[in-house]
Motif scaffolding. Structure first.
Motif, PDB file in Angstrom:
ATOM      1  N   PHE A  60      19.975   4.582  -1.950  1.00  0.00           N
ATOM      2  CA  PHE A  60      18.547   4.838  -2.116  1.00  0.00           C
ATOM      3  C   PHE A  60      17.858   3.572  -2.601  1.00  0.00           C
ATOM      4  O   PHE A  60      18.441   2.777  -3.349  1.00  0.00           O
ATOM      5  N   ASN A  61      16.600   3.412  -2.190  1.00  0.00           N
ATOM      6  CA  ASN A  61      15.771   2.310  -2.685  1.00  0.00           C
ATOM      7  C   ASN A  61      14.399   2.849  -3.058  1.00  0.00           C
ATOM      8  O   ASN A  61      13.711   3.453  -2.229  1.00  0.00           O
ATOM      9  N   ALA A  62      14.012   2.642  -4.302  1.00  0.00           N
ATOM     10  CA  ALA A  62      12.648   2.951  -4.723  1.00  0.00           C
ATOM     11  C   ALA A  62      11.730   1.857  -4.198  1.00  0.00           C
ATOM     12  O   ALA A  62      12.025   0.671  -4.365  1.00  0.00           O
ATOM     13  N   VAL A  63      10.646   2.232  -3.554  1.00  0.00           N
ATOM     14  CA  VAL A  63       9.763   1.212  -3.006  1.00  0.00           C
ATOM     15  C   VAL A  63       9.193   0.347  -4.133  1.00  0.00           C
ATOM     16  O   VAL A  63       8.926   0.819  -5.227  1.00  0.00           O
ATOM     17  N   GLY A  64       9.039  -0.961  -3.846  1.00  0.00           N
ATOM     18  CA  GLY A  64       8.361  -1.876  -4.754  1.00  0.00           C
ATOM     19  C   GLY A  64       7.037  -2.297  -4.156  1.00  0.00           C
ATOM     20  O   GLY A  64       6.684  -1.900  -3.037  1.00  0.00           O
ATOM     21  N   ASN A  65       6.312  -3.132  -4.857  1.00  0.00           N
ATOM     22  CA  ASN A  65       5.029  -3.569  -4.315  1.00  0.00           C
ATOM     23  C   ASN A  65       5.192  -4.394  -3.044  1.00  0.00           C
ATOM     24  O   ASN A  65       4.388  -4.294  -2.108  1.00  0.00           O
TER      25      ASN A  65
ATOM     26  N   GLU B  36       0.389  -0.478 -10.431  1.00  0.00           N
ATOM     27  CA  GLU B  36      -0.439  -1.655 -10.165  1.00  0.00           C
ATOM     28  C   GLU B  36      -0.295  -2.179  -8.736  1.00  0.00           C
ATOM     29  O   GLU B  36      -0.940  -3.157  -8.366  1.00  0.00           O
ATOM     30  N   THR B  37       0.510  -1.529  -7.920  1.00  0.00           N
ATOM     31  CA  THR B  37       0.771  -2.024  -6.565  1.00  0.00           C
ATOM     32  C   THR B  37      -0.490  -2.356  -5.773  1.00  0.00           C
ATOM     33  O   THR B  37      -0.547  -3.402  -5.115  1.00  0.00           O
ATOM     34  N   PRO B  38      -1.548  -1.538  -5.795  1.00  0.00           N
ATOM     35  CA  PRO B  38      -2.738  -1.877  -5.001  1.00  0.00           C
ATOM     36  C   PRO B  38      -3.362  -3.219  -5.351  1.00  0.00           C
ATOM     37  O   PRO B  38      -3.989  -3.849  -4.495  1.00  0.00           O
ATOM     38  N   SER B  39      -3.185  -3.670  -6.582  1.00  0.00           N
ATOM     39  CA  SER B  39      -3.753  -4.965  -6.980  1.00  0.00           C
ATOM     40  C   SER B  39      -2.810  -6.114  -6.691  1.00  0.00           C
ATOM     41  O   SER B  39      -3.177  -7.280  -6.877  1.00  0.00           O
ATOM     42  N   LEU B  40      -1.601  -5.806  -6.207  1.00  0.00           N
ATOM     43  CA  LEU B  40      -0.596  -6.840  -5.982  1.00  0.00           C
ATOM     44  C   LEU B  40      -0.378  -7.145  -4.508  1.00  0.00           C
ATOM     45  O   LEU B  40       0.364  -8.068  -4.183  1.00  0.00           O
ATOM     46  N   VAL B  41      -0.994  -6.363  -3.623  1.00  0.00           N
ATOM     47  CA  VAL B  41      -0.808  -6.562  -2.187  1.00  0.00           C
ATOM     48  C   VAL B  41      -2.171  -6.570  -1.509  1.00  0.00           C
ATOM     49  O   VAL B  41      -3.192  -6.224  -2.097  1.00  0.00           O
TER      50      VAL B  41
END
Length: 579
Positions: free
Chosen positions: A121-126, A206-211
């Motif tokens: 399994f892999n948890a999604v990252g930014n 915080e993903t939306p601010s990192l991509v």
């Protein structure tokens, strides 16, 4: 006589009764589940070109040639073999910000390598969202649909997709469902000896601010702790014995990579962990590229879980032993160690880099090595691609304090790429400039040319610093005696230094746009991710705030060169030494 007859009869009854009572079955022995934790692989299918630096438990810095999918595969296999039941779990950023051989092929080889390594399994990252969530779905499901500028399936005509499951518990689509399943359950053994492990996977809010915004259009990112706590009762209801959280958010520590003390721990994950349901048994984390094994009960005795991270790029793995009392359905012990994946790295002359005897060297897995080799060979064509034209050749710095036109060019490119993040200054470490920019015809620049200059796949990070912090950072260039290193600064910034003065007082002046740096003001500064983590002993870089992650340094250079017909090399004169 009657008494004897009665006694004999009573004894016979007692023996008969004893003979019919069934024996109490023995309680099942505790069972150990082996979990291998990974994070922040970032498509490093080849060994990392520069030896990694790790601080051992004695506080000493060690340099180790490390990583590469073929070597990681061997290391994972060795540590999984310790127990009958095992599982590999990653905490995000398998892809994105990747070296040439993976990134040029949309990170398909990174997914293929993880299939062969046996990731569960892999948890999604930014960074999974760098090319957009639709492309991420393709990587899970397979196929050759095109969602980016680059063509998919260039090496494998039918890309099969990930054989492991992406998890995204807090990534919500417009219809209210999660983009990927919120958790996975894996069961091992049978009967009374069965173990059920549940893995909740999620990324930083915080993903939306990192991509790039288009990469997450239509998605919302829910609070991490609230998401975890809503799912724990559901896993308990399904009979899960071991609850694992795999989260792409992390910590910073001030101790060795395998020190268990949580010394100097900090970071955004702390606030999440303090709210997490105490029934969680293990947290596998990432994002900060730090390596740690932290017993969180030392911080909060009510929450008795370990928090782990295995650094960056497949250079480490976390070997985790979870002992379960299957009769009670509870974890009775967890132990973990970070293992450095020392690999065989060859220098420009083809010779093997010396191994560090303090760490095990893992052999290359032949199947994975052959798979990676196909992509490496295919990437050579990309290396010859034209990316721009410059006004002439540019040499790299000789002494690390030397200002060069090449260094200034790199800094200017990084500033241009991060102005949208508010950048006012970009600083490039001279030691990170690995080759001259010397095109074959003197002016036409290939992708391979710029890749040889910056081969590390560093991200650009923009942070806020006070003027006082910035001045302290500039002093760190010259605070050593045996090794001094100046930055290559971007246009508009100037600095004068005097090595005759004592360390700490060597910066004579520093200006931006002709105005002295104001200790009380705030400045937005861009640096590469190596420096952002305190690399080359520039520890003040870690003290910045309001961090924004930008593009890979190499992509920034390519875009800067393509923006004009001929890119003029900037003049020197931004740095002055008083002698």
């Amino acid at each position: 006589m009657i008494t004897r007859l009665f006694a004999a009869a009573l004894a016979a009854i007692t023996l008969s009764a004893c003979a019919t009572i069934p024996e109490t079955p023995a309680a099942p022995e505790p069972v150990t589940l082996r979990i291998i934790g990974l994070n922040d692989f970032h498509g490093n299918i080849e060994p990392i070109r520069r030896p990694i630096r790790v601080m051992d438990d004695a506080g000493e810095l060690q340099e180790v040639p490390a990583a590469g999918a073929a070597y990681l595969a061997s290391a994972v296999a060795k540590y999984r073999a310790q127990d009958e039941h095992s599982l590999v779990v990653a905490a995000g950023d398998l892809i994105g910000a990747s070296p040439l051989a993976s990134s040029i092929f949309l990170d398909e080889p990174a997914i293929g390598a993880m299939n062969r390594i046996g990731l569960g399994f892999n948890a999604v990252g930014n960074h999974e969202f760098d090319r957009g969530w639709r492309e991420l779905l393709r990587l899970q499901e397979g196929g050759c649909a095109k969602y980016s500028l680059r063509d998919p399936c260039q090496v494998e005509s039918e890309f099969p997709g990930a054989e492991f499951g992406f998890l995204a518990a807090n990534v919500i689509t417009e219809d209210g469902s999660t983009l990927f399943p919120p958790y996975g359950i894996k069961r091992f053994g049978t009967g009374d000896a069965e173990i059920a492990v549940g893995i909740i996977g999620l990324t930083t809010v915080e993903t939306p601010s990192l991509v790039t915004p288009s990469g997450v259009d239509g998605l919302t990112f829910a609070d991490e702790a609230d998401t975890i706590n809503a799912l724990v009762p559901e896993l308990v209801e399904q009979g899960v014995d071991v609850i694992v959280v795999s989260i792409h958010q992390g910590l910073y520590t001030k101790v060795g990579y395998n020190d268990k003390s949580c010394g100097g721990v900090s970071g955004a994950l702390l606030q999440i962990l303090g709210r997490v349901d105490p029934r969680v048994d293990l947290v596998i984390s990432g994002h900060t590229h730090n390596a740690y094994v932290c017993d969180y009960s030392a911080i909060d005795p009510s929450r008795k879980f370990l928090v782990t991270s295995a650094g960056y790029g497949g250079s480490m793995l976390t070997d985790i032993a979870v002992t379960v009392n299957t009769a009670a359905g509870e974890v009775i012990a967890i132990e973990a160690d970070n293992i450095v994946v020392q690999s065989e790295v060859r220098g420009p002359d083809g010779a093997l880099a010396p191994a560090n005897p303090a760490f095990e060297v893992f052999p290359a897995n032949a199947e994975v090595a052959a798979y990676v080799g196909r992509y490496v060979e295919a990437s050579r064509e990309a290396a010859d691609r034209k990316v721009g034209v410059i006004s002439g050749s540019a040499r790299k710095p000789g002494p690390a304090t030397e200002e060069t036109r090449l260094g200034n060019l790199i800094a200017d490119a990084q500033l241009a790429a991060t102005r949208s993040a508010g950048a006012q200054i970009a600083l490039m470490n001279n030691s990170g400039i690995r080759a001259a920019l010397d095109p074959v015809d003197g002016t036409t620049v290939s992708y391979g040319d710029i890749y040889s200059i910056q081969p590390f796949g560093n991200l650009l990070i923009t942070r806020s610093y006070t003027g006082a912090q910035l001045l302290a950072l500039l002093e760190q260039q010259f605070d050593g005696e045996s090794f001094l290193q100046a930055f290559s600064p971007s246009e508009g910034f100037a600095m004068t230094y005097d090595l005759r003065q004592p360390p700490g007082d060597r910066i004579v002046s520093a200006t931006l746009g002709g105005k002295p740096i104001d200790p009380a003001a705030t400045y937005r500064v861009t640096m590469n991710s190596f420096l952002a983590a305190g690399g080359d002993s520039f520890t003040v870089f870690t003290e910045g705030s309001d961090s924004v992650t930008g593009p890979v340094d190499l992509d920034a250079m390519e875009e800067y060169l393509r923006a004009v017909p001929v890119r003029e090399l900037p003049d020197t004169g931004r740095i002055t030494e008083i002698k």
